[in-house]
Design a protein around this motif. Structure first.
Motif, PDB file in Angstrom:
ATOM      1  N   GLU A  97       0.960  -1.126  -0.109  1.00  0.00           N
ATOM      2  CA  GLU A  97      -0.112   0.171  -0.045  1.00  0.00           C
ATOM      3  C   GLU A  97       0.761   1.311   0.056  1.00  0.00           C
ATOM      4  N   ASN A  98       1.904   1.179   0.819  1.00  0.00           N
ATOM      5  CA  ASN A  98       2.753   2.396   0.951  1.00  0.00           C
ATOM      6  C   ASN A  98       3.433   2.448  -0.361  1.00  0.00           C
ATOM      7  N   LEU A  99       4.068   1.490  -0.852  1.00  0.00           N
ATOM      8  CA  LEU A  99       4.825   1.819  -2.213  1.00  0.00           C
ATOM      9  C   LEU A  99       4.062   2.137  -3.250  1.00  0.00           C
ATOM     10  N   GLN A 100       2.921   1.573  -3.160  1.00  0.00           N
ATOM     11  CA  GLN A 100       1.938   1.805  -4.507  1.00  0.00           C
ATOM     12  C   GLN A 100       1.442   3.577  -4.328  1.00  0.00           C
ATOM     13  N   LYS A 101       1.391   3.966  -3.056  1.00  0.00           N
ATOM     14  CA  LYS A 101       0.913   5.419  -2.956  1.00  0.00           C
ATOM     15  C   LYS A 101       2.003   6.164  -3.307  1.00  0.00           C
ATOM     16  N   GLN A 102       3.359   5.722  -3.124  1.00  0.00           N
ATOM     17  CA  GLN A 102       4.649   6.401  -3.517  1.00  0.00           C
ATOM     18  C   GLN A 102       4.930   6.551  -5.021  1.00  0.00           C
ATOM     19  N   SER A 103       4.425   5.528  -5.567  1.00  0.00           N
ATOM     20  CA  SER A 103       4.934   5.268  -7.020  1.00  0.00           C
ATOM     21  C   SER A 103       3.647   5.476  -7.976  1.00  0.00           C
ATOM     22  N   GLY A 104       2.510   5.818  -7.230  1.00  0.00           N
ATOM     23  CA  GLY A 104       1.263   5.952  -8.087  1.00  0.00           C
ATOM     24  C   GLY A 104       0.678   4.797  -8.797  1.00  0.00           C
ATOM     25  N   THR A 105       0.981   3.990  -8.369  1.00  0.00           N
ATOM     26  CA  THR A 105       0.498   2.490  -9.259  1.00  0.00           C
ATOM     27  C   THR A 105      -0.624   1.815  -8.287  1.00  0.00           C
ATOM     28  N   ASP A 106      -1.241   1.037  -9.074  1.00  0.00           N
ATOM     29  CA  ASP A 106      -2.209   0.223  -8.344  1.00  0.00           C
ATOM     30  C   ASP A 106      -2.310  -1.136  -9.154  1.00  0.00           C
ATOM     31  N   TYR A 107      -1.496  -2.175  -8.465  1.00  0.00           N
ATOM     32  CA  TYR A 107      -1.309  -3.558  -8.768  1.00  0.00           C
ATOM     33  C   TYR A 107      -2.206  -4.440  -8.279  1.00  0.00           C
ATOM     34  N   ASP A 108      -2.899  -5.438  -8.690  1.00  0.00           N
ATOM     35  CA  ASP A 108      -3.716  -6.513  -8.038  1.00  0.00           C
ATOM     36  C   ASP A 108      -2.650  -7.555  -7.864  1.00  0.00           C
ATOM     37  N   TYR A 109      -3.024  -8.255  -6.784  1.00  0.00           N
ATOM     38  CA  TYR A 109      -2.015  -9.378  -6.391  1.00  0.00           C
ATOM     39  C   TYR A 109      -2.721 -10.349  -5.266  1.00  0.00           C
ATOM     40  N   SER A 110      -2.573 -11.551  -5.543  1.00  0.00           N
ATOM     41  CA  SER A 110      -3.291 -12.711  -4.974  1.00  0.00           C
ATOM     42  C   SER A 110      -2.718 -13.371  -3.812  1.00  0.00           C
ATOM     43  N   CYS A 111      -1.441 -13.558  -3.902  1.00  0.00           N
ATOM     44  CA  CYS A 111      -0.836 -14.423  -3.042  1.00  0.00           C
ATOM     45  C   CYS A 111       0.679 -13.831  -2.566  1.00  0.00           C
ATOM     46  N   LYS A 112       1.138 -14.492  -1.717  1.00  0.00           N
ATOM     47  CA  LYS A 112       2.245 -14.161  -0.894  1.00  0.00           C
ATOM     48  C   LYS A 112       3.524 -13.978  -1.773  1.00  0.00           C
ATOM     49  N   LEU A 113       3.828 -14.870  -2.719  1.00  0.00           N
ATOM     50  CA  LEU A 113       4.865 -14.929  -3.737  1.00  0.00           C
ATOM     51  C   LEU A 113       4.749 -13.721  -4.760  1.00  0.00           C
ATOM     52  N   GLU A 114       3.572 -13.486  -4.983  1.00  0.00           N
ATOM     53  CA  GLU A 114       3.196 -12.283  -6.164  1.00  0.00           C
ATOM     54  C   GLU A 114       3.581 -11.045  -5.136  1.00  0.00           C
ATOM     55  N   ALA A 115       3.203 -10.991  -4.083  1.00  0.00           N
ATOM     56  CA  ALA A 115       3.163  -9.580  -3.244  1.00  0.00           C
ATOM     57  C   ALA A 115       4.633  -9.451  -3.125  1.00  0.00           C
ATOM     58  N   LYS A 116       5.498 -10.646  -2.879  1.00  0.00           N
ATOM     59  CA  LYS A 116       7.054 -10.522  -2.775  1.00  0.00           C
ATOM     60  C   LYS A 116       7.649  -9.997  -4.093  1.00  0.00           C
ATOM     61  N   TYR A 117       7.086 -10.391  -5.183  1.00  0.00           N
ATOM     62  CA  TYR A 117       7.552  -9.904  -6.453  1.00  0.00           C
ATOM     63  C   TYR A 117       7.195  -8.524  -6.446  1.00  0.00           C
ATOM     64  N   LEU A 118       6.091  -7.983  -6.357  1.00  0.00           N
ATOM     65  CA  LEU A 118       5.766  -6.586  -6.603  1.00  0.00           C
ATOM     66  C   LEU A 118       6.544  -5.746  -5.631  1.00  0.00           C
ATOM     67  N   ILE A 119       6.708  -6.219  -4.331  1.00  0.00           N
ATOM     68  CA  ILE A 119       7.481  -5.465  -3.519  1.00  0.00           C
ATOM     69  C   ILE A 119       9.027  -5.043  -4.044  1.00  0.00           C
ATOM     70  N   ASP A 120       9.499  -6.243  -4.326  1.00  0.00           N
ATOM     71  CA  ASP A 120      10.919  -6.161  -4.894  1.00  0.00           C
ATOM     72  C   ASP A 120      11.056  -5.174  -6.175  1.00  0.00           C
ATOM     73  N   ARG A 121       9.958  -5.400  -7.227  1.00  0.00           N
ATOM     74  CA  ARG A 121       9.783  -4.502  -8.124  1.00  0.00           C
ATOM     75  C   ARG A 121       9.500  -3.105  -7.854  1.00  0.00           C
ATOM     76  N   LEU A 122       8.747  -2.715  -7.051  1.00  0.00           N
ATOM     77  CA  LEU A 122       8.407  -1.390  -6.422  1.00  0.00           C
ATOM     78  C   LEU A 122       9.708  -0.711  -5.999  1.00  0.00           C
ATOM     79  N   GLU A 123      10.575  -1.761  -5.200  1.00  0.00           N
ATOM     80  CA  GLU A 123      11.618  -1.190  -4.457  1.00  0.00           C
ATOM     81  C   GLU A 123      12.810  -1.096  -5.468  1.00  0.00           C
ATOM     82  N   GLY A 124      12.887  -1.407  -6.793  1.00  0.00           N
ATOM     83  CA  GLY A 124      13.681  -1.292  -7.849  1.00  0.00           C
ATOM     84  C   GLY A 124      14.523  -2.518  -7.664  1.00  0.00           C
ATOM     85  N   ASN A 125      14.270  -3.670  -7.137  1.00  0.00           N
ATOM     86  CA  ASN A 125      15.090  -4.646  -7.094  1.00  0.00           C
ATOM     87  C   ASN A 125      14.870  -5.893  -8.103  1.00  0.00           C
ATOM     88  N   HIS A 126      14.116  -5.526  -9.022  1.00  0.00           N
ATOM     89  CA  HIS A 126      13.598  -6.350 -10.358  1.00  0.00           C
ATOM     90  C   HIS A 126      13.646  -5.747 -11.461  1.00  0.00           C
TER      91      HIS A 126
END
Length: 126
Positions: A97-126
């Motif tokens: 929620e915080n990362l998407q507010k900062q980046s102005g994005t609105d990704y849907d995600y449904s599982c723990k592993l997908e959430a991990k992927y999005l966090i990495d992506r939004l933090e610039g690790n992907h």
């Protein structure tokens, strides 16, 4: 046949499926419409041939056994189902929620592993 393997080997098989699935899904950016089971199986085979000591330790007889492959297919399906049904943690949800507010994005995600992927992506690790 799979049940006759050591517990360490069974854990390693599950871990290799999870790792390979995570890598495959990242490669398609978790776009479910791009998921192809044959592509995933191919990437998993490459992974186990290059990185999995458990596979190197199996006899050729086991590797070529149809029953073993059927059991592996079931294990792959069970592992993927478990991964996809594992809910994101409250920490992941808050962080996203915080990362998407900062980046102005609105990704849907449904599982723990997908959430991990999005966090990495939004933090610039992907």
């Amino acid at each position: 046949m799979l049940k006759n393997l050591s517990s360490g080997t069974k854990i390693s098989i599950t871990r290799s499926i999870k790792t390979s699935f995570e890598q495959y899904m990242a490669s398609i950016q978790w776009q479910e419409d791009k998921f192809d089971i044959q592509d995933f199986i191919s990437s998993w085979r490459t992974y186990i041939n290059e990185h999995a000591s458990w596979y190197k330790n199996l006899s050729d007889e086991t590797k070529n056994d149809d029953e073993f492959h059927q059991e592996l297919a079931l294990k792959i399906n069970e592992t993927m189902e478990k991964i996809l049904s594992e809910e994101p943690t409250s920490e992941q949800i808050d962080m996203l929620e915080n990362l998407q507010k900062q980046s102005g994005t609105d990704y849907d995600y449904s599982c723990k592993l997908e959430a991990k992927y999005l966090i990495d992506r939004l933090e610039g690790n992907h």
